[in-house]
Motif scaffolding. Structure first.
Motif, PDB file in Angstrom:
ATOM      1  N   GLY A   1       0.801  -1.217   0.000  1.00 40.43           N
ATOM      2  CA  GLY A   1       0.000   0.000   0.000  1.00 40.43           C
ATOM      3  C   GLY A   1       0.829   1.259   0.000  1.00 40.43           C
ATOM      4  O   GLY A   1       0.355   2.326   0.382  1.00 40.43           O
ATOM      5  N   GLY A   2       2.088   1.151  -0.445  1.00 41.55           N
ATOM      6  CA  GLY A   2       2.968   2.309  -0.485  1.00 41.55           C
ATOM      7  C   GLY A   2       4.117   2.192   0.504  1.00 41.55           C
ATOM      8  O   GLY A   2       4.395   1.120   1.049  1.00 41.55           O
ATOM      9  N   VAL A   3       4.774   3.341   0.747  1.00 36.58           N
ATOM     10  CA  VAL A   3       5.939   3.420   1.630  1.00 36.58           C
ATOM     11  C   VAL A   3       5.550   4.147   2.903  1.00 36.58           C
ATOM     12  O   VAL A   3       4.858   5.171   2.867  1.00 36.58           O
TER      13      VAL A   3
ATOM     14  N   ASN B   1       6.579   9.518  14.751  1.00 36.77           N
ATOM     15  CA  ASN B   1       5.673   9.921  13.687  1.00 36.77           C
ATOM     16  C   ASN B   1       5.780   9.004  12.468  1.00 36.77           C
ATOM     17  O   ASN B   1       6.853   8.494  12.154  1.00 36.77           O
ATOM     18  N   TRP B   2       4.651   8.870  11.773  1.00 36.17           N
ATOM     19  CA  TRP B   2       4.579   8.098  10.545  1.00 36.17           C
ATOM     20  C   TRP B   2       4.314   9.043   9.378  1.00 36.17           C
ATOM     21  O   TRP B   2       3.494   9.956   9.477  1.00 36.17           O
ATOM     22  N   THR B   3       5.019   8.808   8.278  1.00 38.42           N
ATOM     23  CA  THR B   3       4.758   9.521   7.030  1.00 38.42           C
ATOM     24  C   THR B   3       4.553   8.484   5.940  1.00 38.42           C
ATOM     25  O   THR B   3       5.376   7.570   5.785  1.00 38.42           O
ATOM     26  N   VAL B   4       3.468   8.620   5.200  1.00 42.08           N
ATOM     27  CA  VAL B   4       3.135   7.644   4.168  1.00 42.08           C
ATOM     28  C   VAL B   4       3.255   8.284   2.792  1.00 42.08           C
ATOM     29  O   VAL B   4       2.771   9.399   2.561  1.00 42.08           O
ATOM     30  N   TYR B   5       3.924   7.582   1.898  1.00 46.64           N
ATOM     31  CA  TYR B   5       4.039   7.990   0.499  1.00 46.64           C
ATOM     32  C   TYR B   5       3.364   6.926  -0.351  1.00 46.64           C
ATOM     33  O   TYR B   5       3.683   5.735  -0.256  1.00 46.64           O
ATOM     34  N   ASN B   6       2.444   7.357  -1.198  1.00 46.39           N
ATOM     35  CA  ASN B   6       1.786   6.421  -2.099  1.00 46.39           C
ATOM     36  C   ASN B   6       1.604   7.057  -3.470  1.00 46.39           C
ATOM     37  O   ASN B   6       2.029   8.206  -3.705  1.00 46.39           O
ATOM     38  N   LYS B   7       0.995   6.322  -4.358  1.00 45.65           N
ATOM     39  CA  LYS B   7       0.818   6.798  -5.730  1.00 45.65           C
ATOM     40  C   LYS B   7      -0.059   8.036  -5.792  1.00 45.65           C
ATOM     41  O   LYS B   7       0.094   8.883  -6.680  1.00 45.65           O
ATOM     42  N   GLU B   8      -0.942   8.181  -4.825  1.00 49.28           N
ATOM     43  CA  GLU B   8      -1.882   9.287  -4.843  1.00 49.28           C
ATOM     44  C   GLU B   8      -1.288  10.582  -4.289  1.00 49.28           C
ATOM     45  O   GLU B   8      -1.677  11.678  -4.706  1.00 49.28           O
ATOM     46  N   ASN B   9      -0.375  10.514  -3.329  1.00 48.08           N
ATOM     47  CA  ASN B   9       0.102  11.742  -2.676  1.00 48.08           C
ATOM     48  C   ASN B   9       1.566  12.064  -2.947  1.00 48.08           C
ATOM     49  O   ASN B   9       2.128  12.976  -2.334  1.00 48.08           O
ATOM     50  N   SER B  10       2.213  11.309  -3.841  1.00 49.27           N
ATOM     51  CA  SER B  10       3.642  11.530  -4.093  1.00 49.27           C
ATOM     52  C   SER B  10       3.990  11.086  -5.501  1.00 49.27           C
ATOM     53  O   SER B  10       3.115  10.721  -6.282  1.00 49.27           O
TER      54      SER B  10
ATOM     55  N   LEU C   1       5.595   8.387  -6.155  1.00 43.54           N
ATOM     56  CA  LEU C   1       5.760   6.937  -6.179  1.00 43.54           C
ATOM     57  C   LEU C   1       4.977   6.351  -7.357  1.00 43.54           C
ATOM     58  O   LEU C   1       3.780   6.597  -7.483  1.00 43.54           O
ATOM     59  N   PRO C   2       5.621   5.570  -8.216  1.00 38.12           N
ATOM     60  CA  PRO C   2       4.925   5.110  -9.431  1.00 38.12           C
ATOM     61  C   PRO C   2       3.939   3.976  -9.204  1.00 38.12           C
ATOM     62  O   PRO C   2       3.086   3.722 -10.062  1.00 38.12           O
ATOM     63  N   ASP C   3       4.033   3.277  -8.058  1.00 40.95           N
ATOM     64  CA  ASP C   3       3.110   2.186  -7.795  1.00 40.95           C
ATOM     65  C   ASP C   3       3.106   1.912  -6.291  1.00 40.95           C
ATOM     66  O   ASP C   3       4.111   2.135  -5.605  1.00 40.95           O
ATOM     67  N   ASN C   4       1.990   1.430  -5.778  1.00 37.39           N
ATOM     68  CA  ASN C   4       1.877   1.180  -4.339  1.00 37.39           C
ATOM     69  C   ASN C   4       2.451  -0.170  -3.904  1.00 37.39           C
ATOM     70  O   ASN C   4       2.593  -0.419  -2.711  1.00 37.39           O
ATOM     71  N   TYR C   5       2.758  -1.054  -4.861  1.00 36.07           N
ATOM     72  CA  TYR C   5       3.432  -2.305  -4.523  1.00 36.07           C
ATOM     73  C   TYR C   5       4.933  -2.022  -4.484  1.00 36.07           C
ATOM     74  O   TYR C   5       5.562  -1.854  -5.522  1.00 36.07           O
ATOM     75  N   VAL C   6       5.494  -1.996  -3.278  1.00 34.37           N
ATOM     76  CA  VAL C   6       6.900  -1.609  -3.090  1.00 34.37           C
ATOM     77  C   VAL C   6       7.686  -2.837  -2.631  1.00 34.37           C
ATOM     78  O   VAL C   6       7.460  -3.373  -1.545  1.00 34.37           O
TER      79      VAL C   6
ATOM     80  N   GLY D   1      12.069   0.344  -5.362  1.00 34.92           N
ATOM     81  CA  GLY D   1      11.638  -0.541  -6.443  1.00 34.92           C
ATOM     82  C   GLY D   1      10.183  -0.920  -6.288  1.00 34.92           C
ATOM     83  O   GLY D   1       9.761  -1.371  -5.223  1.00 34.92           O
ATOM     84  N   THR D   2       9.412  -0.718  -7.353  1.00 33.15           N
ATOM     85  CA  THR D   2       7.979  -1.012  -7.310  1.00 33.15           C
ATOM     86  C   THR D   2       7.589  -1.945  -8.447  1.00 33.15           C
ATOM     87  O   THR D   2       8.389  -2.273  -9.321  1.00 33.15           O
ATOM     88  N   PHE D   3       6.315  -2.312  -8.460  1.00 33.48           N
ATOM     89  CA  PHE D   3       5.766  -3.160  -9.504  1.00 33.48           C
ATOM     90  C   PHE D   3       5.720  -2.448 -10.854  1.00 33.48           C
ATOM     91  O   PHE D   3       5.655  -3.083 -11.896  1.00 33.48           O
ATOM     92  N   ASN D   4       5.806  -1.108 -10.826  1.00 41.28           N
ATOM     93  CA  ASN D   4       5.642  -0.345 -12.064  1.00 41.28           C
ATOM     94  C   ASN D   4       6.686   0.760 -12.209  1.00 41.28           C
ATOM     95  O   ASN D   4       6.373   1.877 -12.590  1.00 41.28           O
ATOM     96  N   GLY D   5       7.936   0.435 -11.888  1.00 41.76           N
ATOM     97  CA  GLY D   5       9.004   1.404 -12.091  1.00 41.76           C
ATOM     98  C   GLY D   5       9.874   1.603 -10.871  1.00 41.76           C
ATOM     99  O   GLY D   5       9.581   1.114  -9.771  1.00 41.76           O
ATOM    100  N   LEU D   6      10.959   2.328 -11.090  1.00 44.85           N
ATOM    101  CA  LEU D   6      11.946   2.637 -10.056  1.00 44.85           C
ATOM    102  C   LEU D   6      11.850   4.121  -9.715  1.00 44.85           C
ATOM    103  O   LEU D   6      11.830   4.968 -10.601  1.00 44.85           O
ATOM    104  N   ALA D   7      11.813   4.436  -8.398  1.00 45.00           N
ATOM    105  CA  ALA D   7      11.748   5.825  -7.955  1.00 45.00           C
ATOM    106  C   ALA D   7      12.996   6.194  -7.170  1.00 45.00           C
ATOM    107  O   ALA D   7      13.517   5.387  -6.392  1.00 45.00           O
TER     108      ALA D   7
END
Length: 413
Positions: free
Chosen positions: A98-100, A107-116, A118-123, A137-143
């Motif tokens: 579901g992202g990084v 504190n927690w900070t979340v990075y996902n395809k919707e707010n950053s 990140l090219p895919d939520n499968y990390v 490294g993700t299912f749909n590219g390298l960030a």
């Protein structure tokens, strides 16, 4: 860590607390582990184990107690945790389905395809280069993420051979090595990608699931998908080990970890765990060991050379000389026994500090772990031991009374 000191620390743990078992297994039936399927393990500077699971989130284990972080009680965005990385500031980075998530201890900070970016939520993997850039490294590219900006690499805008990025590693020259599913291996130097695949190199399969780089900058590459096996690449030559030419128990390689003696610990799919010392193979499986499953996803090695093994059916801890507990080594001195002087010359003074200790056994253990001297005394609170018959050097002095045991490292001049 100094090798002699390491040996003594291990002997100290074994001698003080009795002979430790070689194997311990944790699962949901005997611990607070949230899931038996252990996908990834990372060890922090304090030797705490961060254990990523399928279904159950993350378990933090300090050797005594467990803390579980999941989607319900923390900022973790998903309970399927595929990788854990720790940066130079000891922030924990979790790659999930579901992202990084970044966790600084509070504190927690979340990075996902919707707010950053990140090219895919499968990390699948996160590593850091020498500038502390995050490579994801993700299912749909390298960030690439520098804490402000995102740069995304795909087959459309770079030389990547596949967008399915399973594994990452950074070598001593800051090159990023990229393992893909279906496209082989890529080396990125900041400008260009060099591609290694089963057609143009010694790579046995284009499914690369793990990359480990040893102290000589040699790449140990675990592959799967069709032929598979373990490939070794020294930037010039390729060597491949598979079930047809070696003792490796399976060709699907999930993990390669390297201990302080440069032994390779290889986790396989359905073949168990293999130890390879560059010459011979030792196999651990569910038949000949306490390994809970022959599907081994991950192996992490702590400072005491305990192997923390994540499998499909639980977490195993293994050490050939007996498991060494971090909490045992560094706990405060609780003994009422005093041993001095240190260094010692002709005599060693042992004081029980007024306690009625009854029978006393005293052992002098040398660097090889052999007992060099053993004394049995009775009903003495304070006494001197003649040590002139011992060779000069370092010893562990183990004093056993009816109430307690004390071990101290002593130098004899």
């Amino acid at each position: 860590m100094n090798k002699i000191l390491f040996v003594f620390i291990q002997l100290l743990a074994v001698l003080t607390y009795g002979q430790n078992p070689n194997w311990v297994v944790y699962d949901t039936s005997n611990s607070d582990m949230p899931s038996n399927r252990v996908r990834t393990i990372t060890i922090d500077i304090d030797q705490n184990k961060w254990i990523g699971t399928y279904f159950g989130g993350v378990a933090l284990f300090n050797g005594n107690s467990w803390i579980v972080y999941n989607k319900e009680n923390s900022g973790l965005p998903n309970n399927h945790v595929l990788c854990i990385a720790i940066d130079s500031a000891e922030n924990k980075w979790f790659g999930t389905m579901g992202g990084v998530a970044k966790f600084d201890g509070i504190n927690w900070t979340v990075y996902n395809k919707e707010n950053s970016g990140l090219p895919d939520n499968y990390v699948y993997d996160i590593v850091f280069d020498e500038f502390q850039n995050k490579w994801i490294g993700t299912f749909n590219g390298l960030a690439k993420f520098d804490d402000i900006n995102w740069t995304v690499y795909t087959t459309f805008n770079s030389g990547l051979p596949s967008n399915d990025i399973k594994e990452l590693a950074v070598d001593r020259f800051n090159n990023v090595w990229i393992g893909t599913y279906g496209g082989g291996l890529a080396k990125y130097n900041g400008d260009t990608c060099i591609i290694y695949n089963s057609s143009n190199s010694g790579l046995p399969s284009n499914g690369v699931g793990h990359i480990e780089i040893d102290e000589n900058n040699i790449k140990w590459i675990g592959t799967s998908w069709f032929n598979g096996g373990m490939a070794i690449y020294d930037d010039t030559n390729w060597t491949v080990y598979d079930t047809s030419n070696s003792g490796i128990p399976a060709n699907d390689i999930f993990q390669i970890s390297i201990d302080s003696n440069q032994n390779k610990w290889i986790g396989t799919f359905e073949g168990g765990l293999a130890k390879f010392d560059d010459y011979s193979w030792i196999i651990f499986d569910t038949v000949n060991s306490e390994l809970p499953s022959n599907i081994v996803y991950t192996v992490a090695i702590d400072n005491f050379q305990n192997k923390w093994i994540g499998t499909k059916d639980g977490l195993a801890v293994f050490n050939e000389i007996g498991i060494v507990s971090t909490t045992q080594i560094f706990q405060k001195n609780r003994y009422n026994i005093t041993i001095f002087p240190n260094p010692a010359n002709h005599f060693l003074r042992i004081e029980m500090n007024g306690n009625n200790v009854g029978n006393v056994d005293i052992y002098f253990i040398d660097l090889r772990g052999q007992v060099s001297k053993h004394l049995k005394l009775s009903n003495k609170n304070d006494f001197e031991v003649d040590i002139q018959d011992l060779r000069k050097g370092m010893y562990l002095v183990k004093v056993i009374t009816e109430k307690e045991t004390c071990v101290k490292k002593i130098l004899i001049n």
